[in-house]
Design a protein around this motif. Structure first.
Motif, mmCIF file in Angstrom:
data_model
loop_
_atom_site.group_PDB
_atom_site.id
_atom_site.type_symbol
_atom_site.label_atom_id
_atom_site.label_comp_id
_atom_site.label_asym_id
_atom_site.label_seq_id
_atom_site.Cartn_x
_atom_site.Cartn_y
_atom_site.Cartn_z
ATOM 1 N N ALA A 86 1.113 -1.441 0.175
ATOM 2 C CA ALA A 86 -0.407 0.257 0.397
ATOM 3 C C ALA A 86 1.156 0.978 -0.065
ATOM 4 N N PRO A 87 -0.082 2.856 -0.613
ATOM 5 C CA PRO A 87 0.747 3.591 -0.348
ATOM 6 C C PRO A 87 0.707 4.010 1.504
ATOM 7 N N PHE A 88 2.097 5.430 1.533
ATOM 8 C CA PHE A 88 1.615 5.250 2.894
ATOM 9 C C PHE A 88 2.289 7.225 2.946
ATOM 10 N N ARG A 89 2.133 7.592 4.283
ATOM 11 C CA ARG A 89 2.383 9.032 4.590
ATOM 12 C C ARG A 89 3.215 9.240 5.581
ATOM 13 N N LEU A 90 4.221 9.732 5.061
ATOM 14 C CA LEU A 90 5.601 10.000 6.579
ATOM 15 C C LEU A 90 4.670 11.056 7.475
ATOM 16 N N ALA A 91 3.901 10.845 8.373
ATOM 17 C CA ALA A 91 2.910 11.718 9.431
ATOM 18 C C ALA A 91 3.588 12.435 10.314
ATOM 19 N N ALA A 92 4.506 12.074 10.958
ATOM 20 C CA ALA A 92 5.396 13.023 12.010
ATOM 21 C C ALA A 92 7.259 12.445 12.201
ATOM 22 N N VAL A 93 7.677 12.977 12.653
ATOM 23 C CA VAL A 93 8.978 12.647 13.087
ATOM 24 C C VAL A 93 9.297 13.256 14.297
ATOM 25 N N ASP A 94 9.867 12.511 15.132
ATOM 26 C CA ASP A 94 10.165 12.675 16.509
ATOM 27 C C ASP A 94 9.124 13.607 17.072
ATOM 28 N N GLY A 95 7.825 12.776 17.283
ATOM 29 C CA GLY A 95 7.312 13.366 17.392
ATOM 30 C C GLY A 95 6.013 14.786 17.324
ATOM 31 N N ALA A 104 13.859 20.928 17.410
ATOM 32 C CA ALA A 104 14.847 22.196 16.090
ATOM 33 C C ALA A 104 14.663 22.006 14.805
ATOM 34 N N VAL A 105 14.024 22.847 14.278
ATOM 35 C CA VAL A 105 14.233 22.231 13.218
ATOM 36 C C VAL A 105 15.090 22.908 12.178
ATOM 37 N N VAL A 106 15.227 22.560 11.057
ATOM 38 C CA VAL A 106 16.467 22.152 10.011
ATOM 39 C C VAL A 106 15.642 23.836 8.913
ATOM 40 N N LEU A 107 16.929 23.569 8.514
ATOM 41 C CA LEU A 107 17.047 24.843 7.979
ATOM 42 C C LEU A 107 17.544 25.044 6.772
ATOM 43 N N SER A 108 18.684 23.754 6.110
ATOM 44 C CA SER A 108 19.557 23.707 4.936
ATOM 45 C C SER A 108 20.150 22.562 5.205
ATOM 46 N N ARG A 109 20.541 21.477 4.413
ATOM 47 C CA ARG A 109 21.328 20.315 4.822
ATOM 48 C C ARG A 109 23.036 21.103 3.146
ATOM 49 N N ASP A 110 24.116 21.165 3.758
ATOM 50 C CA ASP A 110 25.191 20.986 2.580
ATOM 51 C C ASP A 110 24.441 22.723 1.976
ATOM 52 N N PRO A 147 7.652 21.961 7.376
ATOM 53 C CA PRO A 147 8.703 21.992 8.628
ATOM 54 C C PRO A 147 9.164 20.894 8.878
ATOM 55 N N TRP A 148 10.427 20.892 9.514
ATOM 56 C CA TRP A 148 11.241 19.727 9.324
ATOM 57 C C TRP A 148 11.887 19.261 10.693
ATOM 58 N N TRP A 149 10.975 18.688 12.279
ATOM 59 C CA TRP A 149 11.302 19.330 13.514
ATOM 60 C C TRP A 149 12.022 18.298 14.000
ATOM 61 N N VAL A 150 12.989 18.232 14.744
ATOM 62 C CA VAL A 150 13.944 16.885 15.029
ATOM 63 C C VAL A 150 14.524 17.496 16.875
ATOM 64 N N ASP A 151 14.509 16.189 17.197
ATOM 65 C CA ASP A 151 15.772 16.210 18.573
ATOM 66 C C ASP A 151 16.257 15.054 18.647
ATOM 67 N N SER A 152 16.497 14.514 17.462
ATOM 68 C CA SER A 152 17.475 13.348 17.118
ATOM 69 C C SER A 152 17.779 13.232 15.485
ATOM 70 N N LEU A 153 18.848 13.850 14.864
ATOM 71 C CA LEU A 153 18.800 14.454 13.588
ATOM 72 C C LEU A 153 20.404 13.662 13.201
ATOM 73 N N GLU A 154 20.210 12.972 12.572
ATOM 74 C CA GLU A 154 21.522 12.182 11.320
ATOM 75 C C GLU A 154 22.417 13.153 10.710
ATOM 76 N N VAL A 155 23.134 13.475 10.825
ATOM 77 C CA VAL A 155 24.412 13.847 10.329
ATOM 78 C C VAL A 155 25.398 13.478 9.859
ATOM 79 N N GLY A 156 25.242 12.950 8.224
ATOM 80 C CA GLY A 156 26.448 11.700 7.796
ATOM 81 C C GLY A 156 27.673 12.328 8.073
ATOM 82 N N ALA A 157 29.238 11.962 7.444
ATOM 83 C CA ALA A 157 29.999 12.029 7.009
ATOM 84 C C ALA A 157 30.179 13.452 5.708
ATOM 85 N N GLY A 158 30.866 13.973 6.332
ATOM 86 C CA GLY A 158 30.837 15.103 5.024
ATOM 87 C C GLY A 158 29.903 16.369 5.183
ATOM 88 N N GLU A 159 28.482 16.033 5.849
ATOM 89 C CA GLU A 159 27.573 16.788 5.909
ATOM 90 C C GLU A 159 27.804 17.702 6.643
#
Length: 515
Positions: free
Chosen positions: A281-290, A437-443, A451-463
């Motif tokens: 089935a299709p899905f939606r990402l309804a929430a991130v980090d609450g 915190a809200v993510v403003l930009s990546r690279d 708005p992408w609000w997080v309390d746990s943010l994956e920061v990849g190598a080189g990012e």
């Protein structure tokens, strides 16, 4: 001739000794300088970083701009007194006179328990199980949890991961409380201010106690929850190599009828990022980090990456023909939704990965991130050296190794902007306590979706990420990597509010050891 030879030999020996001293003296000094005292306050470690703000100096009428990286030699004598009257973190509590709406007692034990497959685990339980009980509350309710340590050696705490609790309830040994020893108890009280998916875990020797089972889920429902929605918790955890969902190896089955909406609350308690995808089935990402996303569109054949410590709410509408749906959680096992049948075959991980930076539709942030009161850099690197006398290759923050790392100082009400740079060669799931915190930009690419609000943010190598938040929750807050072994290796800093102090210390007779 003999005298000349002896004199030459002595000279060569002296030169060799001098050369040896010259070679060994710097490492010896670095080793000595890295040794941690038997007990210390997090307020006395590192150096203050005021984010370029003009900060009032207590007791004077002068203002001075503090550089972001002042010269540092040794540990500072504390970072309090700038622009605010001192108050103890212990005073930052929920209303002590208010009765609890949700009250629960959790009894922690060290014990051998068995997974449903019969696999034995030597670990820790809460009320006899691991994961511990799911705690349910609604927005606005006061939650009261009494933690009792029946038999966990070394002491325990509970941290409310992703919940912006009052400072005194954050559950970090040596920062917000003393670890609860065997026979002791501690009561946490906080108002559930935001609907969403959260979790709780020990923050005393957390790299060991979380791995061995001191954790559980916390779900906060809206004041007026949607009717007709099936709600499923899917807490991922690795027990001695066994990958589980809600403590079970293999699939978790949940009844869902044709046409029903299902919200699968995925909680990643492991140390690395985990993919989640849906088959059938299709899905939606309804929430991130609450935090619910704005305008999330349905997607198919797409994977969602869930950060270590992070959560992702996956919403599925069940097919009208009654066919089952499989929500893959980190591999072949997952949550199988169905009614007439649960025969949902596994499907391979999709090649496409959802990017929250552009998913959903924009909405107001509620803050002006382009005009912050404080700007900080959090640059993660790695270099050889000594950490508490141990030689190795350790993480650095802004070029400094723990404990000579920055204390990020803010004032209540500040808009704070942080640039996170990862030049360490490995990914890091960064977790800030007490705030979203809200993510403003990546690279350098600005966020264009919800708005992408997080309390746990994956920061990849080189990012490089830029994030922003409002300093609206006074306290002293950890800001660390949630690959918990990385935290033990020095990837820990703190966010501190001006004028807030703590009476608690790390080490000493309390044996507080938050990482």
């Amino acid at each position: 001739m003999d005298r000349t030879r002896r004199r030459g030999a002595r000279l060569r020996l002296a030169l060799a000794g001098a050369a040896t001293i010259a070679l060994l003296a710097p490492p010896a000094w670095l080793w000595q300088d890295s040794l941690m005292p038997g007990t210390y306050s997090v307020m006395d470690m590192g150096y203050p970083d005021y984010g370029g703000a003009l900060t009032h100096v207590a007791g004077t009428s002068e203002h001075s701009e503090h550089p972001q990286h002042p010269q540092h030699s040794g540990h500072s004598a504390g970072h309090t007194g700038h622009g605010a009257a001192a108050r103890s973190l212990t005073s930052l509590t929920a209303d002590p006179d208010r009765e609890a709406d949700v009250a629960i007692t959790l009894v922690a034990r060290e014990q051998r328990f068995r997974l449903p497959t019969g696999r034995p685990v030597d670990g820790y339980t809460l009320n006899g199980t691991s994961p511990g009980p799911v705690i349910h509350a609604s927005v606005g309710q006061l939650v009261q949890v009494r933690l009792v340590n029946e038999s966990v050696p070394g002491g325990i705490t509970l941290h409310w991961h992703g919940v912006d609790v009052p400072g005194a309830a954050d559950g970090v040994a040596g920062v917000t409380q003393d670890a609860v020893g065997v026979g002791g108890s501690f009561t946490y009280r906080f108002v559930a201010g935001q609907a969403g998916t959260f979790w709780y875990h020990s923050h005393q020797v957390s790299h060991e106690q979380v791995r061995r089972g001191l954790l559980g889920a916390l779900v906060v429902a809206p004041e007026r929850p949607s009717t007709g929605v099936v709600d499923v918790v899917a807490l991922m955890h690795l027990y001695d190599g066994a990958r589980t969902i809600n403590g079970r190896e293999g699939d978790v089955r949940t009844e869902a009828r044709p046409g029903e909406r299902v919200r699968v609350r995925v909680i990643n308690t492991e140390n690395g990022q985990t993919p989640v995808w849906v088959g059938g089935a299709p899905f939606r990402l309804a929430a991130v980090d609450g935090t619910d996303l704005h305008g999330p569109a349905p997607v198919r054949d797409t994977a969602v990456l869930v950060t270590a410590g992070g959560r992702a709410d996956i919403e599925v509408t069940m097919p009208e023909d009654g066919s089952p749906v499989r929500v893959h959680v980190g591999g072949r096992a997952g949550v199988v939704l169905g009614s007439r049948s649960y025969d949902a075959p596994a499907v391979p991980r999709p090649a496409v990965t959802l990017d929250p930076l552009s998913y959903g539709t924009p909405a107001p942030l509620g803050l002006d991130a382009d005009r912050p009161d404080r700007r900080f850099d959090y640059e993660i690197g790695r270099r050889p050296g000594f950490l508490d006398g141990r030689p190795g290759v350790w993480w650095t923050i802004n070029g400094h190794m723990f404990p000579d790392v920055p204390m990020f100082v803010v004032a209540e009400g500040d808009v704070v902007r942080v640039r996170i740079v990862n030049d360490s060669g490995e990914p890091h799931p960064m977790h800030l306590h007490g705030h979203h915190a809200v993510v403003l930009s990546r690279d350098g690419v600005r966020a264009t979706g919800s708005p992408w609000w997080v309390d746990s943010l994956e920061v990849g190598a080189g990012e490089t990420y830029e994030i922003a938040f409002v300093a609206g929750n006074p306290g002293i807050w950890m800001d660390h990597c949630h690959n918990l072994p990385h935290a033990t290796e020095g990837l820990v800093a703190h966010l501190m509010y001006e004028g807030v102090t703590t009476p608690f210390t790390v080490g000493g007779t309390t044996a507080n050891e938050p990482e």
